[in-house]
Design a protein around this motif. Sequence first.
Motif, PDB file in Angstrom:
ATOM      1  N   VAL A   1       0.822  -1.195  -0.149  1.00 61.84           N
ATOM      2  CA  VAL A   1       0.107  -0.112  -0.027  1.00 61.84           C
ATOM      3  C   VAL A   1       1.047   1.442  -0.162  1.00 61.84           C
ATOM      4  N   LYS A   2       1.795   1.207   0.872  1.00 58.70           N
ATOM      5  CA  LYS A   2       2.746   2.585   1.086  1.00 58.70           C
ATOM      6  C   LYS A   2       3.917   2.040   1.684  1.00 58.70           C
ATOM      7  N   LEU A   3       4.985   2.877   1.609  1.00 59.68           N
ATOM      8  CA  LEU A   3       6.285   2.574   2.469  1.00 59.68           C
ATOM      9  C   LEU A   3       6.677   4.016   3.147  1.00 59.68           C
ATOM     10  N   GLU A   4       7.052   3.901   4.253  1.00 65.28           N
ATOM     11  CA  GLU A   4       7.978   5.000   5.010  1.00 65.28           C
ATOM     12  C   GLU A   4       9.240   4.403   5.364  1.00 65.28           C
ATOM     13  N   GLU A   5      10.023   5.315   5.868  1.00 62.20           N
ATOM     14  CA  GLU A   5      11.466   4.984   6.206  1.00 62.20           C
ATOM     15  C   GLU A   5      11.500   3.585   6.914  1.00 62.20           C
ATOM     16  N   ASP A   6      10.808   3.637   8.011  1.00 59.40           N
ATOM     17  CA  ASP A   6      10.957   2.538   8.990  1.00 59.40           C
ATOM     18  C   ASP A   6       9.648   1.633   9.073  1.00 59.40           C
ATOM     19  N   LYS A   7       8.570   1.638   8.081  1.00 57.45           N
ATOM     20  CA  LYS A   7       7.405   1.309   8.339  1.00 57.45           C
ATOM     21  C   LYS A   7       7.048   0.754   6.805  1.00 57.45           C
ATOM     22  N   VAL A   8       6.242  -0.537   6.712  1.00 52.68           N
ATOM     23  CA  VAL A   8       5.908  -1.210   5.466  1.00 52.68           C
ATOM     24  C   VAL A   8       4.532  -1.431   5.431  1.00 52.68           C
ATOM     25  N   PHE A   9       3.644  -0.909   4.724  1.00 49.74           N
ATOM     26  CA  PHE A   9       2.056  -1.176   4.849  1.00 49.74           C
ATOM     27  C   PHE A   9       1.847  -2.163   3.733  1.00 49.74           C
ATOM     28  N   PHE A  10       1.467  -3.199   3.953  1.00 50.34           N
ATOM     29  CA  PHE A  10       0.940  -4.088   2.895  1.00 50.34           C
ATOM     30  C   PHE A  10      -0.632  -4.264   3.342  1.00 50.34           C
ATOM     31  N   GLU A  11      -1.614  -4.748   2.451  1.00 51.28           N
ATOM     32  CA  GLU A  11      -2.896  -4.634   2.690  1.00 51.28           C
ATOM     33  C   GLU A  11      -3.057  -5.605   3.864  1.00 51.28           C
ATOM     34  N   GLY A  12      -3.741  -5.070   5.123  1.00 54.27           N
ATOM     35  CA  GLY A  12      -4.062  -5.932   6.058  1.00 54.27           C
ATOM     36  C   GLY A  12      -2.856  -6.230   7.167  1.00 54.27           C
ATOM     37  N   LEU A  13      -1.482  -5.726   6.718  1.00 49.90           N
ATOM     38  CA  LEU A  13      -0.323  -6.220   7.441  1.00 49.90           C
ATOM     39  C   LEU A  13       0.660  -5.097   7.567  1.00 49.90           C
ATOM     40  N   THR A  14       0.990  -4.749   8.351  1.00 51.77           N
ATOM     41  CA  THR A  14       2.150  -3.508   8.733  1.00 51.77           C
ATOM     42  C   THR A  14       3.176  -3.844   9.603  1.00 51.77           C
ATOM     43  N   MET A  15       4.455  -3.798   8.982  1.00 59.37           N
ATOM     44  CA  MET A  15       5.669  -4.021   9.737  1.00 59.37           C
ATOM     45  C   MET A  15       6.395  -2.534  10.095  1.00 59.37           C
ATOM     46  N   GLU A  16       7.065  -2.566  11.486  1.00 55.32           N
ATOM     47  CA  GLU A  16       7.325  -1.143  11.602  1.00 55.32           C
ATOM     48  C   GLU A  16       8.587  -1.565  12.540  1.00 55.32           C
ATOM     49  N   LYS A  17       9.612  -0.784  12.087  1.00 59.59           N
ATOM     50  CA  LYS A  17      10.984  -0.641  13.057  1.00 59.59           C
ATOM     51  C   LYS A  17      10.832   0.178  13.917  1.00 59.59           C
ATOM     52  N   LEU A  18      10.892  -0.340  15.172  1.00 57.29           N
ATOM     53  CA  LEU A  18      10.807   0.673  16.248  1.00 57.29           C
ATOM     54  C   LEU A  18      12.163   1.346  16.704  1.00 57.29           C
ATOM     55  N   ASP A  19      13.147   0.406  16.611  1.00 56.30           N
ATOM     56  CA  ASP A  19      14.502   0.913  16.697  1.00 56.30           C
ATOM     57  C   ASP A  19      15.434  -0.270  16.294  1.00 56.30           C
ATOM     58  N   GLU A  20      16.796  -0.217  16.557  1.00 55.22           N
ATOM     59  CA  GLU A  20      17.582  -1.555  15.803  1.00 55.22           C
ATOM     60  C   GLU A  20      17.194  -2.843  16.456  1.00 55.22           C
ATOM     61  N   ASP A  21      16.473  -2.900  17.774  1.00 54.77           N
ATOM     62  CA  ASP A  21      16.098  -4.134  18.280  1.00 54.77           C
ATOM     63  C   ASP A  21      14.862  -4.517  18.415  1.00 54.77           C
ATOM     64  N   LYS A  22      13.970  -3.689  18.019  1.00 49.54           N
ATOM     65  CA  LYS A  22      12.650  -3.782  18.231  1.00 49.54           C
ATOM     66  C   LYS A  22      11.520  -3.560  16.875  1.00 49.54           C
ATOM     67  N   MET A  23      10.744  -4.497  16.614  1.00 48.47           N
ATOM     68  CA  MET A  23       9.819  -4.494  15.585  1.00 48.47           C
ATOM     69  C   MET A  23       8.480  -4.460  15.893  1.00 48.47           C
ATOM     70  N   ARG A  24       7.270  -4.123  15.417  1.00 48.98           N
ATOM     71  CA  ARG A  24       5.772  -4.491  15.609  1.00 48.98           C
ATOM     72  C   ARG A  24       5.312  -4.848  14.176  1.00 48.98           C
ATOM     73  N   VAL A  25       4.560  -5.739  14.200  1.00 49.95           N
ATOM     74  CA  VAL A  25       3.761  -6.160  13.078  1.00 49.95           C
ATOM     75  C   VAL A  25       2.318  -6.307  13.477  1.00 49.95           C
TER      76      VAL A  25
END
Length: 162
Positions: A118-142
């Motif tokens: 759907v869209k991409l930001e520097e540390d966040k990728v948005f797929f339809e119904g699924l988002t992955m976000e880099k919170l810092d070097e050692d943390k990620m939220r899906v």
Amino acid sequence: MRFLIPLLLLNWGLTHAQNTLQLEEGESSPNVSLNRVTWLEGSWRGEALGGEAEEIWSPPLGGSMMFSFKLVHEGKISFYEFGHIQEKDNTLVLQLKHFNGDLTGWESQQETVDFKLVKLEEDKVFFEGLTMEKLDEDKMRVSVVLGEGGKTKELVFNYRKH
């Protein structure tokens, strides 16, 4: 864990949720290359669905980044996911398949669960119904939208690099 299977059957395109997005009708995925999501690479672990989740992402090779996901509940494998983010038609698509703990598949042999970008930001990728976000070097939220029968719920997985 048979009770998880109905919960996790994915029914995409039902609703917008807090952290996830959908493409609007007629909207196309943006032009993006795989090198924009290399921050996913590595081994990640976290608590999810009453158990421990592990997600492992390979470095880019051959136009894709491969991943595996495993959910362990009470010391036993609940299910696996195997898939990749692939460069396709100048954009990215995330494709996966689900497997029970004994590696019997949920989807047919030819079927995959596909998520369009759907869209991409520097540390966040948005797929339809699924988002992955880099919170810092050692943390990620899906965040992922799960649903069945017209009802959807957004689940959030918080991972630490392992």
